[in-house]
Motif scaffolding. Structure first.
Motif, short mmCIF file in Angstrom:
data_model
loop_
_atom_site.label_atom_id
_atom_site.label_comp_id
_atom_site.label_asym_id
_atom_site.label_seq_id
_atom_site.Cartn_x
_atom_site.Cartn_y
_atom_site.Cartn_z
N UNK A 62 5.79 -14.80 31.07
CA UNK A 62 6.04 -13.38 31.34
C UNK A 62 6.19 -12.60 30.03
N UNK A 63 6.85 -13.19 29.05
CA UNK A 63 6.96 -12.52 27.75
C UNK A 63 5.58 -12.35 27.12
N UNK A 64 4.79 -13.42 27.10
CA UNK A 64 3.48 -13.36 26.47
C UNK A 64 2.57 -12.36 27.18
N UNK A 65 2.62 -12.34 28.51
CA UNK A 65 1.80 -11.39 29.26
C UNK A 65 2.23 -9.95 28.97
N UNK A 66 3.54 -9.72 28.95
CA UNK A 66 4.04 -8.38 28.64
C UNK A 66 3.70 -7.97 27.22
N UNK A 67 3.82 -8.91 26.29
CA UNK A 67 3.53 -8.63 24.88
C UNK A 67 2.05 -8.28 24.69
N UNK A 68 1.17 -9.09 25.26
CA UNK A 68 -0.26 -8.83 25.12
C UNK A 68 -0.64 -7.51 25.77
N UNK A 69 -0.07 -7.24 26.92
CA UNK A 69 -0.35 -5.99 27.62
C UNK A 69 0.08 -4.79 26.78
N UNK A 70 1.31 -4.82 26.30
CA UNK A 70 1.82 -3.69 25.51
C UNK A 70 1.12 -3.59 24.16
N UNK A 71 0.78 -4.72 23.56
CA UNK A 71 0.10 -4.71 22.27
C UNK A 71 -1.28 -4.07 22.40
N UNK A 72 -2.00 -4.44 23.44
CA UNK A 72 -3.34 -3.89 23.63
C UNK A 72 -3.28 -2.40 23.93
#
Length: 299
Positions: A62-72
């Protein structure tokens, strides 16, 4: 304890970044920007790995998905920053100061919005569908209505109010936001950056609720994505025009996330699947942009 440790770490990192941003007469070099971008990304990935090991794979995903989403999605901010600095004629050696204080303000602002959003989701779970509809509409705007080449940051209502109500210098006076009682154009650029980020935050923060409603994961993934934004700007500012398919890619990501939220009662995708889809869309957009650049940047 996790909250305390994370916030303490963020404060230490911000202090280090402030020391770098305080260099008043030095433009960030490409090599430095690459180094710091790698540092922020590795640090975020390491933090995600810590969450995975300490609290389980689902929290890590969940952290990685949120991070990638917000980073992009935060990359879209960079297009606006390029126009903003061009519009206010901010010299390259002072841009990092505006970016640092802009990111700091964004951290505080987004923190407030995140906690409000988490409270709403926990109290009114149906609001997930409302957030989803907002994201689908945002994707539609990106594809068919947004034309940042025509954007004029100086026409921002808040910027105009500041310019009317504060005594202003005519020119930029070094790295300062104020000279005595007078504000400088550097302050107007900062105000424009903050208000622009508010608009982006209202679009991007709801997106992370598609992968988690855990307040810490929503907050930490957002903060980690933002921390490296200043360095990332200096890495990609020259290549932004080449990324012609990035915006359609971001629109596709927002559409996927928005539909997932709209259909949350009937469609339950594993976090890992969502992460792979988001990463796949982003990778395709970047690869196609590289292989098929805009005609005026292909040379």
């Amino acid at each position: 304890m996790l909250w305390v440790g994370f916030l303490a770490g963020v404060l230490i990192l911000l202090f280090i970044d402030l020391r770098i941003a305080s260099r008043s007469d030095q433009e960030a070099t490409f090599k430095e920007a690459i180094g710091w971008s790698i540092f922020w990304i590795v640090l975020s990935l390491g933090f995600g790995a810590f969450l995975w090991r300490r609290y389980g794979g689902e929290q890590g995903l969940e952290f990685f998905a949120g991070y990638l989403l917000e980073k992009s999605l935060s990359v879209d901010n960079l297009f606006v920053f390029v126009l903003l600095f061009r519009s206010f004629a901010i010299p390259p050696q002072y841009q990092h100061r505006v970016l640092f204080w802009g990111v700091l303000g964004a951290l505080l602002l987004r923190g407030s919005l995140i906690f409000a959003g988490v409270a709403l989701v926990h109290r009114f779970h149906w609001i997930i569908a409302v957030f989803g509809a907002v994201l689908v509409y945002t994707a539609w705007k990106i594809l068919f209505h947004e034309d940042e080449a025509d954007a004029k940051p100086e026409d921002n209502a808040v910027v105009r109010w500041v310019a009317r109500n504060l005594p202003m210098t005519k020119t930029i006076e070094g790295p300062r936001f104020f000279i005595g009682k007078c504000a400088t154009p550097l302050l107007l650029a900062l105000v424009a950056a903050e208000t622009t980020d508010l608009v982006f935050a209202l679009d991007s923060i709801p997106a992370v609720f598609a992968v988690t409603d855990d307040s810490f994961l929503v907050f930490s993934s957002n903060i980690c994505a933002l921390l490296g934004l200043r360095a990332l700007y200096f890495v990609v500012r020259g290549a932004l025009a080449r990324l012609r398919y990035l915006k359609p890619g971001l629109a596709a990501i927002l559409t996927f996330v928005g539909l997932k939220m709209l259909l949350y009662k009937w469609v339950q995708l594993p976090t890992g699947t969502s992460l792979l889809i988001i990463a796949g869309i982003l990778a395709i957009a970047l690869v196609v942009s590289w292989l098929r650049p805009a005609p005026d940047t292909a040379a």
